[in-house]
Write an enzyme that holds these catalytic residues in place. Structure first.
Site, short mmCIF file in Angstrom:
data_model
loop_
_atom_site.label_atom_id
_atom_site.label_comp_id
_atom_site.label_asym_id
_atom_site.label_seq_id
_atom_site.Cartn_x
_atom_site.Cartn_y
_atom_site.Cartn_z
N ASN A 255 65.92 35.31 -18.94
CA ASN A 255 64.56 35.16 -17.66
C ASN A 255 64.04 36.39 -17.07
O ASN A 255 64.88 36.66 -16.28
CB ASN A 255 65.47 34.18 -16.81
CG ASN A 255 65.07 33.48 -15.81
OD1 ASN A 255 62.96 33.71 -15.90
ND2 ASN A 255 65.24 32.62 -14.60
N LYS B 218 62.00 36.05 -15.09
CA LYS B 218 61.43 36.05 -13.67
C LYS B 218 59.99 36.97 -13.91
O LYS B 218 60.34 36.61 -14.73
CB LYS B 218 62.35 36.39 -12.60
CG LYS B 218 63.23 35.55 -13.05
CD LYS B 218 64.34 36.15 -11.83
CE LYS B 218 65.98 34.87 -12.48
NZ LYS B 218 66.30 34.98 -11.03
N HIS C 250 64.46 25.64 -12.53
CA HIS C 250 65.44 27.01 -12.44
C HIS C 250 65.69 26.09 -10.66
O HIS C 250 64.12 25.99 -9.63
CB HIS C 250 64.78 28.20 -12.17
CG HIS C 250 65.63 29.21 -12.14
ND1 HIS C 250 65.41 30.01 -10.90
CD2 HIS C 250 66.40 30.04 -13.01
CE1 HIS C 250 66.28 30.96 -10.96
NE2 HIS C 250 66.41 30.52 -12.09
N GLU D 101 65.43 28.32 -7.83
CA GLU D 101 63.72 29.21 -7.43
C GLU D 101 62.34 27.90 -7.93
O GLU D 101 61.76 27.99 -7.23
CB GLU D 101 63.58 30.82 -8.43
CG GLU D 101 64.67 31.97 -7.63
CD GLU D 101 64.69 33.15 -8.76
OE1 GLU D 101 64.14 32.92 -9.52
OE2 GLU D 101 65.82 33.16 -8.61
N GLU E 243 74.18 27.17 -13.03
CA GLU E 243 73.35 28.39 -12.35
C GLU E 243 73.92 27.82 -10.88
O GLU E 243 73.00 27.65 -10.28
CB GLU E 243 72.07 28.23 -11.85
CG GLU E 243 71.42 29.19 -13.90
CD GLU E 243 70.86 29.80 -13.99
OE1 GLU E 243 70.85 30.81 -14.63
OE2 GLU E 243 69.18 29.79 -13.31
N GLY F 194 71.09 36.51 -8.83
CA GLY F 194 71.21 37.38 -8.14
C GLY F 194 71.80 37.97 -6.86
O GLY F 194 71.33 39.40 -6.53
N SER G 24 74.40 36.56 -12.45
CA SER G 24 74.97 37.84 -12.09
C SER G 24 75.57 37.96 -13.66
O SER G 24 76.93 38.30 -13.03
CB SER G 24 76.06 38.04 -11.30
OG SER G 24 74.97 37.86 -9.90
P1 PGA Z 1 70.60 36.26 -12.50
O1 PGA Z 1 69.27 35.48 -12.35
O2 PGA Z 1 70.96 37.10 -13.22
O3 PGA Z 1 69.20 37.50 -11.65
O4 PGA Z 1 71.61 36.36 -11.09
C1 PGA Z 1 69.85 34.41 -13.71
C2 PGA Z 1 69.02 33.20 -13.11
O5 PGA Z 1 68.75 33.23 -12.04
O6 PGA Z 1 68.91 32.40 -14.31
#
Ligand code: PGA
Length: 250
Positions: A9, A11, A94, A96, A164, A170, A210
Protein backbone atom coordinates in the site's frame (compact mmCIF):
# COMPACT_ATOMS: atom_id res chain seq x y z
CA UNK A 1 -3.34 -24.14 2.20
CA UNK A 2 -4.30 -20.75 0.82
CA UNK A 3 -1.82 -18.97 -1.35
CA UNK A 4 -0.08 -16.20 0.60
CA UNK A 5 -1.04 -12.67 -0.39
CA UNK A 6 1.26 -9.68 0.05
CA UNK A 7 -0.07 -6.23 -0.77
CA UNK A 8 2.00 -3.07 -0.98
CA UNK A 9 0.00 0.00 0.00
CA UNK A 10 1.99 2.96 -1.29
CA UNK A 11 -0.51 5.45 0.17
CA UNK A 12 0.33 8.99 -1.02
CA UNK A 13 3.77 7.98 -2.35
CA UNK A 14 6.05 8.37 -4.24
CA UNK A 15 6.00 11.99 -5.38
CA UNK A 16 6.30 11.65 -9.16
CA UNK A 17 5.50 9.23 -11.95
CA UNK A 18 9.23 8.76 -12.64
CA UNK A 19 9.78 7.65 -9.05
CA UNK A 20 6.74 5.39 -9.20
CA UNK A 21 8.07 3.72 -12.32
CA UNK A 22 11.43 3.18 -10.71
CA UNK A 23 9.99 1.77 -7.49
CA UNK A 24 7.72 -0.56 -9.47
CA UNK A 25 10.68 -1.85 -11.49
CA UNK A 26 12.83 -2.25 -8.38
CA UNK A 27 10.09 -4.20 -6.61
CA UNK A 28 9.70 -6.45 -9.64
CA UNK A 29 13.43 -7.21 -9.53
CA UNK A 30 13.27 -8.11 -5.84
CA UNK A 31 10.48 -10.69 -6.10
CA UNK A 32 12.22 -13.94 -5.14
CA UNK A 33 12.74 -16.59 -7.81
CA UNK A 34 10.07 -19.27 -7.74
CA UNK A 35 7.81 -16.96 -5.74
CA UNK A 36 4.59 -18.66 -4.69
CA UNK A 37 2.82 -15.68 -3.12
CA UNK A 38 0.35 -13.40 -4.86
CA UNK A 39 2.05 -10.00 -4.83
CA UNK A 40 0.01 -6.85 -5.37
CA UNK A 41 1.17 -3.23 -5.49
CA UNK A 42 -1.48 -0.59 -4.84
CA UNK A 43 -0.12 2.77 -6.02
CA UNK A 44 -2.03 6.06 -6.06
CA UNK A 45 -4.68 5.94 -8.81
CA UNK A 46 -2.77 8.23 -11.12
CA UNK A 47 0.21 5.86 -11.38
CA UNK A 48 -1.91 2.81 -12.25
CA UNK A 49 -1.73 3.32 -16.05
CA UNK A 50 2.05 3.60 -15.89
CA UNK A 51 2.69 0.49 -13.80
CA UNK A 52 0.02 -1.62 -15.50
CA UNK A 53 1.65 -1.09 -18.91
CA UNK A 54 4.19 -3.84 -18.43
CA UNK A 55 3.54 -7.53 -18.04
CA UNK A 56 4.64 -8.55 -14.58
CA UNK A 57 4.19 -11.19 -11.92
CA UNK A 58 3.28 -8.33 -9.60
CA UNK A 59 -0.39 -7.44 -9.85
CA UNK A 60 -1.68 -3.90 -9.81
CA UNK A 61 -4.09 -2.99 -7.04
CA UNK A 62 -5.87 0.16 -5.90
CA UNK A 63 -6.17 1.85 -2.52
CA UNK A 64 -9.87 2.61 -2.78
CA UNK A 65 -12.79 2.71 -5.21
CA UNK A 66 -15.99 4.66 -5.60
CA UNK A 67 -19.21 2.92 -4.54
CA UNK A 68 -20.70 3.61 -7.99
CA UNK A 69 -19.64 2.89 -11.56
CA UNK A 70 -20.32 6.40 -12.85
CA UNK A 71 -22.16 9.58 -12.04
CA UNK A 72 -21.84 12.89 -10.23
CA UNK A 73 -19.05 11.94 -7.82
CA UNK A 74 -16.29 14.50 -8.25
CA UNK A 75 -12.80 13.16 -7.69
CA UNK A 76 -13.80 9.50 -7.54
CA UNK A 77 -12.58 6.49 -9.53
CA UNK A 78 -15.01 3.62 -10.06
CA UNK A 79 -14.62 -0.17 -10.10
CA UNK A 80 -15.14 -0.49 -13.87
CA UNK A 81 -12.43 2.09 -14.53
CA UNK A 82 -10.01 0.19 -12.32
CA UNK A 83 -10.95 -3.14 -13.89
CA UNK A 84 -10.23 -1.71 -17.33
CA UNK A 85 -6.60 -1.31 -16.22
CA UNK A 86 -6.42 -4.89 -14.99
CA UNK A 87 -6.79 -4.04 -11.29
CA UNK A 88 -7.88 -7.09 -9.33
CA UNK A 89 -7.37 -6.23 -5.65
CA UNK A 90 -8.78 -3.07 -4.08
CA UNK A 91 -8.26 -1.91 -0.49
CA UNK A 92 -11.43 -0.54 1.11
CA UNK A 93 -12.16 0.88 4.53
CA UNK A 94 -8.54 1.59 5.38
CA UNK A 95 -8.40 3.27 8.79
CA UNK A 96 -6.94 6.39 7.15
CA UNK A 97 -10.10 6.64 5.02
CA UNK A 98 -12.40 5.77 7.92
CA UNK A 99 -10.71 8.66 9.76
CA UNK A 100 -11.80 10.92 6.88
CA UNK A 101 -15.38 9.98 7.64
CA UNK A 102 -16.10 6.77 5.69
CA UNK A 103 -18.86 4.78 7.35
CA UNK A 104 -19.38 1.02 7.40
CA UNK A 105 -22.36 1.56 5.09
CA UNK A 106 -20.28 3.33 2.46
CA UNK A 107 -17.45 0.80 2.75
CA UNK A 108 -19.83 -2.12 2.28
CA UNK A 109 -21.35 -0.43 -0.77
CA UNK A 110 -17.86 -0.25 -2.25
CA UNK A 111 -17.29 -3.94 -1.45
CA UNK A 112 -20.45 -4.91 -3.28
CA UNK A 113 -19.63 -2.69 -6.27
CA UNK A 114 -16.22 -4.34 -6.56
CA UNK A 115 -17.61 -7.87 -6.24
CA UNK A 116 -20.03 -7.09 -9.06
CA UNK A 117 -16.98 -6.46 -11.24
CA UNK A 118 -15.39 -9.69 -10.00
CA UNK A 119 -12.65 -7.82 -8.20
CA UNK A 120 -11.31 -8.71 -4.76
CA UNK A 121 -12.04 -6.19 -2.01
CA UNK A 122 -9.49 -6.08 0.80
CA UNK A 123 -11.56 -4.84 3.73
CA UNK A 124 -9.59 -3.32 6.60
CA UNK A 125 -10.67 -3.73 10.20
CA UNK A 126 -8.80 -2.80 13.35
CA UNK A 127 -9.09 -1.25 16.77
CA UNK A 128 -7.70 2.12 17.84
CA UNK A 129 -6.28 0.95 21.14
CA UNK A 130 -5.68 -2.31 22.93
CA UNK A 131 -7.23 -2.45 26.35
CA UNK A 132 -6.50 -5.17 28.87
CA UNK A 133 -10.15 -6.00 29.33
CA UNK A 134 -10.47 -7.27 25.75
CA UNK A 135 -12.83 -4.55 24.53
CA UNK A 136 -10.88 -4.49 21.27
CA UNK A 137 -12.18 -7.96 20.49
CA UNK A 138 -15.80 -6.79 20.73
CA UNK A 139 -14.92 -3.83 18.52
CA UNK A 140 -13.54 -6.14 15.80
CA UNK A 141 -16.51 -8.50 16.19
CA UNK A 142 -18.85 -5.55 15.60
CA UNK A 143 -16.97 -4.49 12.47
CA UNK A 144 -17.20 -8.01 11.04
CA UNK A 145 -20.83 -8.37 12.11
CA UNK A 146 -21.71 -5.14 10.29
CA UNK A 147 -19.97 -6.49 7.18
CA UNK A 148 -21.87 -9.77 7.44
CA UNK A 149 -25.19 -7.91 7.43
CA UNK A 150 -24.42 -6.59 3.96
CA UNK A 151 -22.71 -9.65 2.44
CA UNK A 152 -24.02 -13.10 1.66
CA UNK A 153 -21.92 -16.20 2.34
CA UNK A 154 -20.79 -16.45 -1.27
CA UNK A 155 -19.85 -12.76 -1.25
CA UNK A 156 -17.81 -12.82 1.97
CA UNK A 157 -15.93 -15.89 0.70
CA UNK A 158 -14.46 -13.69 -2.04
CA UNK A 159 -13.32 -10.95 0.33
CA UNK A 160 -9.92 -10.53 1.97
CA UNK A 161 -10.05 -9.17 5.51
CA UNK A 162 -7.00 -7.17 6.55
CA UNK A 163 -6.56 -6.89 10.28
CA UNK A 164 -4.81 -3.58 10.81
CA UNK A 165 -4.73 -2.40 14.40
CA UNK A 166 -4.61 1.38 14.13
CA UNK A 167 -2.03 1.68 16.90
CA UNK A 168 0.38 -0.39 14.79
CA UNK A 169 0.01 1.49 11.49
CA UNK A 170 3.07 3.53 10.62
CA UNK A 171 4.15 3.59 14.25
CA UNK A 172 6.75 0.85 14.34
CA UNK A 173 4.71 -0.75 17.15
CA UNK A 174 3.93 -4.07 15.48
CA UNK A 175 1.49 -6.50 17.00
CA UNK A 176 3.30 -9.53 18.40
CA UNK A 177 3.00 -12.88 16.60
CA UNK A 178 0.79 -13.98 19.51
CA UNK A 179 -1.49 -10.93 19.04
CA UNK A 180 -1.79 -11.71 15.35
CA UNK A 181 -2.48 -15.39 15.99
CA UNK A 182 -5.13 -14.50 18.56
CA UNK A 183 -6.84 -12.25 16.02
CA UNK A 184 -6.68 -14.84 13.26
CA UNK A 185 -8.44 -17.36 15.52
CA UNK A 186 -10.88 -14.72 16.71
CA UNK A 187 -11.78 -13.69 13.16
CA UNK A 188 -12.26 -17.33 12.17
CA UNK A 189 -14.55 -17.94 15.14
CA UNK A 190 -16.50 -14.75 14.50
CA UNK A 191 -16.97 -15.57 10.81
CA UNK A 192 -17.95 -19.15 11.68
CA UNK A 193 -20.66 -17.87 14.01
CA UNK A 194 -21.96 -15.33 11.49
CA UNK A 195 -21.85 -17.74 8.53
CA UNK A 196 -20.42 -21.20 9.08
CA UNK A 197 -17.00 -22.84 9.36
CA UNK A 198 -16.79 -23.75 5.70
CA UNK A 199 -17.43 -20.17 4.64
CA UNK A 200 -15.05 -18.80 7.29
CA UNK A 201 -12.29 -21.06 6.00
CA UNK A 202 -12.59 -19.48 2.55
CA UNK A 203 -12.03 -15.90 3.71
CA UNK A 204 -8.42 -14.85 3.38
CA UNK A 205 -7.06 -13.03 6.41
CA UNK A 206 -3.98 -10.82 6.27
CA UNK A 207 -2.19 -8.64 8.80
CA UNK A 208 -1.01 -5.05 8.43
CA UNK A 209 0.71 -2.59 10.74
CA UNK A 210 4.45 -1.91 10.74
CA UNK A 211 5.35 -5.13 8.92
CA UNK A 212 9.06 -4.96 8.15
CA UNK A 213 11.86 -7.15 6.92
CA UNK A 214 12.88 -7.76 10.53
CA UNK A 215 9.51 -9.06 11.79
CA UNK A 216 7.95 -10.57 8.65
CA UNK A 217 9.36 -14.09 9.06
CA UNK A 218 8.16 -14.59 12.62
CA UNK A 219 4.78 -13.00 11.88
CA UNK A 220 4.40 -15.24 8.82
CA UNK A 221 5.22 -18.45 10.64
CA UNK A 222 3.53 -17.76 13.97
CA UNK A 223 0.80 -15.25 13.15
CA UNK A 224 -1.36 -17.73 11.26
CA UNK A 225 -2.57 -15.20 8.68
CA UNK A 226 -2.46 -15.61 4.88
CA UNK A 227 -0.15 -12.67 4.26
CA UNK A 228 0.43 -8.99 4.82
CA UNK A 229 -0.69 -5.50 3.92
CA UNK A 230 2.48 -3.44 3.93
CA UNK A 231 2.63 0.36 4.03
CA UNK A 232 5.92 2.11 4.80
CA UNK A 233 8.16 -0.89 4.10
CA UNK A 234 6.68 -1.28 0.61
CA UNK A 235 8.43 1.93 -0.46
CA UNK A 236 11.74 0.13 -0.14
CA UNK A 237 12.08 -2.59 -2.79
CA UNK A 238 14.72 -4.57 -0.88
CA UNK A 239 12.66 -4.60 2.29
CA UNK A 240 9.44 -5.44 0.47
CA UNK A 241 11.17 -8.26 -1.43
CA UNK A 242 12.31 -9.72 1.90
CA UNK A 243 8.75 -9.58 3.23
CA UNK A 244 7.51 -11.46 0.15
CA UNK A 245 10.31 -13.97 0.70
CA UNK A 246 9.19 -14.46 4.31
CA UNK A 247 5.70 -15.37 3.09
CA UNK A 248 7.17 -17.86 0.62
CA UNK A 249 8.83 -19.80 3.41
CA UNK A 250 5.56 -20.43 5.16
P1 PGA B 1 2.46 0.48 7.74
O1 PGA B 1 1.03 0.68 7.07
O2 PGA B 1 3.03 -0.80 7.20
O3 PGA B 1 3.25 1.68 7.34
O4 PGA B 1 2.23 0.40 9.22
C1 PGA B 1 0.16 -0.39 6.84
C2 PGA B 1 -1.12 0.11 6.23
O5 PGA B 1 -1.59 1.17 6.65
O6 PGA B 1 -1.67 -0.53 5.33
Amino acid sequence: MKQPLVIANWKLNPGTVAEAKMLWQDINKKIPKGNTATVVVAPPYIFIPEVSKRKSIVQVGAQDAAPEERGALTGEVGPAMLASFGVQYVIVGHSERRAMGESDGLIHKKVRALLKRRMTPVVCVGEKVRDEGGQYLSFIAEQVKALSKDLTASEIAKVVIAYEPIWAIGTGATATPADVKEMQLFLMTTLSKLYDRKVAAKVRLIYGGSVKESNAAILATEGGMNGFLVGGASLNAVEFGAIVQACNKK
